[in-house]
Design a protein around this motif. Sequence first.
Motif, PDB file in Angstrom:
ATOM      1  N   GLY A  22      59.078  35.146  44.124  1.00  0.00           N
ATOM      2  CA  GLY A  22      58.175  34.315  43.839  1.00  0.00           C
ATOM      3  C   GLY A  22      57.272  33.408  43.808  1.00  0.00           C
ATOM      4  O   GLY A  22      56.844  31.831  42.496  1.00  0.00           O
ATOM      5  N   CYS A  55      57.333  30.785  34.667  1.00  0.00           N
ATOM      6  CA  CYS A  55      56.637  30.466  34.759  1.00  0.00           C
ATOM      7  C   CYS A  55      56.223  28.490  34.845  1.00  0.00           C
ATOM      8  O   CYS A  55      56.780  27.966  33.868  1.00  0.00           O
ATOM      9  CB  CYS A  55      55.481  31.393  33.963  1.00  0.00           C
ATOM     10  SG  CYS A  55      53.818  31.021  34.745  1.00  0.00           S
ATOM     11  N   CYS A 101      54.993  28.094  42.142  1.00  0.00           N
ATOM     12  CA  CYS A 101      56.010  28.905  43.092  1.00  0.00           C
ATOM     13  C   CYS A 101      57.376  28.728  41.409  1.00  0.00           C
ATOM     14  O   CYS A 101      57.472  27.834  41.212  1.00  0.00           O
ATOM     15  CB  CYS A 101      56.629  29.279  44.642  1.00  0.00           C
ATOM     16  SG  CYS A 101      57.519  27.603  44.807  1.00  0.00           S
ATOM     17  N   VAL A 102      58.096  29.830  41.726  1.00  0.00           N
ATOM     18  CA  VAL A 102      59.630  30.157  40.969  1.00  0.00           C
ATOM     19  C   VAL A 102      60.334  30.404  41.595  1.00  0.00           C
ATOM     20  O   VAL A 102      60.429  30.934  43.264  1.00  0.00           O
ATOM     21  CB  VAL A 102      59.202  30.976  40.129  1.00  0.00           C
ATOM     22  CG1 VAL A 102      58.207  30.580  38.426  1.00  0.00           C
ATOM     23  CG2 VAL A 102      58.937  32.948  40.148  1.00  0.00           C
ATOM     24  N   LYS A 103      61.921  30.414  41.561  1.00  0.00           N
ATOM     25  CA  LYS A 103      62.985  30.843  41.755  1.00  0.00           C
ATOM     26  C   LYS A 103      62.960  32.204  42.064  1.00  0.00           C
ATOM     27  O   LYS A 103      63.133  32.734  41.263  1.00  0.00           O
ATOM     28  CB  LYS A 103      64.002  30.245  41.293  1.00  0.00           C
ATOM     29  CG  LYS A 103      65.395  30.450  42.138  1.00  0.00           C
ATOM     30  CD  LYS A 103      66.890  29.836  41.640  1.00  0.00           C
ATOM     31  CE  LYS A 103      68.036  29.633  42.145  1.00  0.00           C
ATOM     32  NZ  LYS A 103      68.969  29.332  41.153  1.00  0.00           N
ATOM     33  N   SER A 104      63.643  32.739  43.059  1.00  0.00           N
ATOM     34  CA  SER A 104      63.900  34.124  43.054  1.00  0.00           C
ATOM     35  C   SER A 104      65.258  34.139  43.624  1.00  0.00           C
ATOM     36  O   SER A 104      66.055  33.683  44.144  1.00  0.00           O
ATOM     37  CB  SER A 104      63.346  34.898  44.256  1.00  0.00           C
ATOM     38  OG  SER A 104      63.533  34.131  45.809  1.00  0.00           O
ATOM     39  N   LEU A 150      63.838  37.400  39.561  1.00  0.00           N
ATOM     40  CA  LEU A 150      62.654  35.973  39.337  1.00  0.00           C
ATOM     41  C   LEU A 150      63.475  34.810  38.076  1.00  0.00           C
ATOM     42  O   LEU A 150      64.008  36.119  36.776  1.00  0.00           O
ATOM     43  CB  LEU A 150      61.788  35.950  39.616  1.00  0.00           C
ATOM     44  CG  LEU A 150      60.744  36.775  40.536  1.00  0.00           C
ATOM     45  CD1 LEU A 150      59.179  36.448  39.985  1.00  0.00           C
ATOM     46  CD2 LEU A 150      60.497  36.060  42.202  1.00  0.00           C
ATOM     47  N   GLU A 151      63.641  34.269  38.364  1.00  0.00           N
ATOM     48  CA  GLU A 151      63.588  32.451  37.374  1.00  0.00           C
ATOM     49  C   GLU A 151      62.792  33.307  35.850  1.00  0.00           C
ATOM     50  O   GLU A 151      61.521  33.483  36.213  1.00  0.00           O
ATOM     51  CB  GLU A 151      63.495  31.743  37.842  1.00  0.00           C
ATOM     52  CG  GLU A 151      64.043  30.816  36.387  1.00  0.00           C
ATOM     53  CD  GLU A 151      63.912  29.706  36.768  1.00  0.00           C
ATOM     54  OE1 GLU A 151      64.983  28.717  37.071  1.00  0.00           O
ATOM     55  OE2 GLU A 151      63.637  28.602  37.691  1.00  0.00           O
ATOM     56  N   ASP A 152      63.215  33.529  34.838  1.00  0.00           N
ATOM     57  CA  ASP A 152      62.446  33.739  33.445  1.00  0.00           C
ATOM     58  C   ASP A 152      61.387  32.845  33.335  1.00  0.00           C
ATOM     59  O   ASP A 152      61.531  32.618  31.636  1.00  0.00           O
ATOM     60  CB  ASP A 152      63.635  34.842  33.117  1.00  0.00           C
ATOM     61  CG  ASP A 152      62.170  35.701  31.720  1.00  0.00           C
ATOM     62  OD1 ASP A 152      60.894  36.233  32.743  1.00  0.00           O
ATOM     63  OD2 ASP A 152      62.603  36.240  30.993  1.00  0.00           O
ATOM     64  N   HIS A 197      57.078  39.621  45.189  1.00  0.00           N
ATOM     65  CA  HIS A 197      58.581  39.440  44.731  1.00  0.00           C
ATOM     66  C   HIS A 197      59.878  38.221  45.472  1.00  0.00           C
ATOM     67  O   HIS A 197      60.475  38.263  44.880  1.00  0.00           O
ATOM     68  CB  HIS A 197      59.211  40.573  45.557  1.00  0.00           C
ATOM     69  CG  HIS A 197      59.261  39.973  47.393  1.00  0.00           C
ATOM     70  ND1 HIS A 197      57.987  40.617  48.000  1.00  0.00           N
ATOM     71  CD2 HIS A 197      60.037  40.091  48.137  1.00  0.00           C
ATOM     72  CE1 HIS A 197      58.010  40.062  49.142  1.00  0.00           C
ATOM     73  NE2 HIS A 197      59.569  40.163  49.191  1.00  0.00           N
ATOM     74  N   ALA A 236      62.744  43.262  42.215  1.00  0.00           N
ATOM     75  CA  ALA A 236      62.655  41.958  42.760  1.00  0.00           C
ATOM     76  C   ALA A 236      63.770  41.443  41.386  1.00  0.00           C
ATOM     77  O   ALA A 236      63.023  41.839  40.466  1.00  0.00           O
ATOM     78  CB  ALA A 236      61.376  41.579  42.859  1.00  0.00           C
ATOM     79  N   PHE A 288      52.746  36.465  41.087  1.00  0.00           N
ATOM     80  CA  PHE A 288      53.720  36.498  41.272  1.00  0.00           C
ATOM     81  C   PHE A 288      54.740  37.154  42.826  1.00  0.00           C
ATOM     82  O   PHE A 288      53.541  38.812  41.426  1.00  0.00           O
ATOM     83  CB  PHE A 288      55.046  35.773  40.972  1.00  0.00           C
ATOM     84  CG  PHE A 288      54.678  34.800  40.397  1.00  0.00           C
ATOM     85  CD1 PHE A 288      54.841  33.099  41.121  1.00  0.00           C
ATOM     86  CD2 PHE A 288      54.578  34.464  38.627  1.00  0.00           C
ATOM     87  CE1 PHE A 288      54.187  31.890  39.874  1.00  0.00           C
ATOM     88  CE2 PHE A 288      54.086  32.562  38.056  1.00  0.00           C
ATOM     89  CZ  PHE A 288      54.254  31.889  39.283  1.00  0.00           C
TER      90      PHE A 288
END
Length: 357
Positions: free
Chosen positions: A87, A57, A103-106, A53-55, A85, A51, A83
């Motif tokens: 995000g 939080c 959520c975060v960008k994946s 993700l944008e680093d 895989h 996975a 989170f």
Amino acid sequence: MTQTIHSGAPAFPLDQWYVAGFAWELQDVPVARTLLGHPVVMFRTADGRVAALEDRCCHRELPLSCGAVEARGLRCGYHGLLFDHGGRCLEIPGQERIPAKACVKSFALRERDQILWIWMGATPDSKPAGEPPAYAVHSDERYRFGGGVYHYDAPYQLIHDNLLDLSHLGYVHLKTIGGNARIHMNAELRVTQQGDVVTVVRHMPDSDPPPTYAAAWPFKGRIDRWQEVEFHPSHVRIWTGAMDAGTDRLDNPQREGFHMRGFHGVTPETETSAHYFWTIATNPHPGMEDPTQLVIDQTAATFEEDKVVIEAQFRNQQRFGARPVVDIHVDVGPNRARRVIERLRAASARAREACEA
């Protein structure tokens, strides 16, 4: 020859798979890298899924790479948000309700032939166009390989230039894969192009074996040597090697002898820095001690030498500013590759403009 960047336009070709690392890097801790200007954290879940993700939080913006990998995903190291895989936030310690915005960008991340590929889209809804490239050498029983990662304080296209012009070997790599500089500069050179792929082929018949070759293969004397470089916008493949002089045709795809097959994933970090993901594979001779580690170590030594040259080159470009440069005969391949990159970059810019209109 620095890259032309247009204000507001993507600095790099997008809607492309880029190399993000190697499968063996994702163990039990997250891996942080900036790729094409995007801070990314990569990890592997308990079921083996990779996975990216944008680093960052979404709670208090600590880098997620400061957290910990758990069975279900990546837990932030500040307040413990977990989170998955994709995000999506699975858990907020001490709180049952999970806000929809938690959520975060994946990023699409694929593992293929021990290489990690990340999809970088030109628009927010860009989806991967098929699977990333295969690299069968890593599973070919004839070869053994190893590799590593370098960080360059220089634009990624300077590394492309270096890989597509191996005439420098006789000057920069005298102790390993170099050989006679005059033979290198006068080698038969053929450059072809099919779509976005640029191929550079150089033959050096009746040469003296350079130190790495002589240590890895029982040549009888002089050698017929080849270098075949295949440029793709996302990576470069290089097949080099040699055989005893006069034993076979240099254009025979099944020729015997000593082989080195290199994979070079050159991925921009920023406009002025890059990641260089490399492996080298070789075919051990049955009558000699396995030379794989020797080949890996000496290949790494050549890349250290290249890194010194390329970073010094870029520092000088910054010091002197935009100046005209002179092209010579060995620049045909690098110049074609640069035109491919610029065409793809312009296409990315048009795609983004259409999306924003």
